[in-house]
Design a protein around this motif. Sequence first.
Motif, mmCIF file in Angstrom:
data_model
loop_
_atom_site.group_PDB
_atom_site.id
_atom_site.type_symbol
_atom_site.label_atom_id
_atom_site.label_comp_id
_atom_site.label_asym_id
_atom_site.label_seq_id
_atom_site.Cartn_x
_atom_site.Cartn_y
_atom_site.Cartn_z
ATOM 1 N N UNK A 192 -65.199 -9.886 -39.300
ATOM 2 C CA UNK A 192 -64.598 -9.717 -37.688
ATOM 3 C C UNK A 192 -63.968 -11.211 -37.140
ATOM 4 N N UNK A 193 -64.768 -12.473 -37.232
ATOM 5 C CA UNK A 193 -64.358 -13.078 -36.807
ATOM 6 C C UNK A 193 -63.732 -14.391 -38.148
ATOM 7 N N UNK A 194 -63.850 -13.878 -39.579
ATOM 8 C CA UNK A 194 -62.947 -15.073 -40.229
ATOM 9 C C UNK A 194 -61.560 -15.341 -39.681
ATOM 10 N N UNK A 195 -60.559 -14.451 -39.605
ATOM 11 C CA UNK A 195 -59.599 -15.290 -38.584
ATOM 12 C C UNK A 195 -59.682 -15.886 -37.767
ATOM 13 N N UNK A 196 -60.591 -16.350 -36.842
ATOM 14 C CA UNK A 196 -60.860 -17.044 -36.018
ATOM 15 C C UNK A 196 -61.189 -18.337 -36.685
ATOM 16 N N UNK A 197 -62.499 -18.312 -37.318
ATOM 17 C CA UNK A 197 -62.741 -19.191 -38.289
ATOM 18 C C UNK A 197 -61.844 -20.256 -39.010
ATOM 19 N N UNK A 198 -60.731 -19.296 -39.598
ATOM 20 C CA UNK A 198 -59.766 -19.787 -40.760
ATOM 21 C C UNK A 198 -58.923 -20.355 -39.778
ATOM 22 N N UNK A 199 -58.220 -20.056 -38.504
ATOM 23 C CA UNK A 199 -57.050 -21.450 -37.523
ATOM 24 C C UNK A 199 -58.616 -22.274 -36.970
ATOM 25 N N UNK A 200 -59.169 -22.154 -36.961
ATOM 26 C CA UNK A 200 -60.168 -23.222 -36.012
ATOM 27 C C UNK A 200 -60.333 -24.213 -36.986
#
Length: 187
Positions: free
Chosen positions: A122-130
Amino acid sequence: MPTPERTSLEAIVEAARDILESHGLAQLTMQAVADRVGVRAPSLYKRVRNRDALVRLVAEVTLLDLERQLHAVPAAPDPRETLVELLRAFRAFAHARPAAYHLVFTNTPGSGRPDPALLARAAAPLLQISADLAGPAEALEAARTTTAWAHGFISMELAAAFNLGGDVDRAYEYGMARLAAALTNPA
């Protein structure tokens, strides 16, 4: 001849999610779910070990929903725009299922905690954009800062804790824009 199945795991979890949203976590009991799906409470134990396992299943289905919603956000040419869209999707998700949203951020007992792999997905998209914004070396810190800000804001909003007037939507937009700008690595 075996007794026909009167409910399914999917029906049990959906009933639990509905009870959570309408009555809160304290009222999410095996008996309440059994009543909702039309079986006796002992019948639930054929599919769900106990209440903690049921809470875990609800949290995990919630995380899968959140994962789908965040992965549906298209990448924009500017990663700051992508972050803003992710945060909008995160907020919309919280408003659609506020009790389930809070459950994901609750420190439940060990057996009630969702699978850490689901949290990571679930956190993967946020980690990628971060990583795109702050750089790979600071991606986790940037993602945690973003999550803490968004969760704090949304939690206050859902609790009707913004009491000084003003436009809460505008405040969220303001915060997202400032956060996206602050996370941008100048290199």
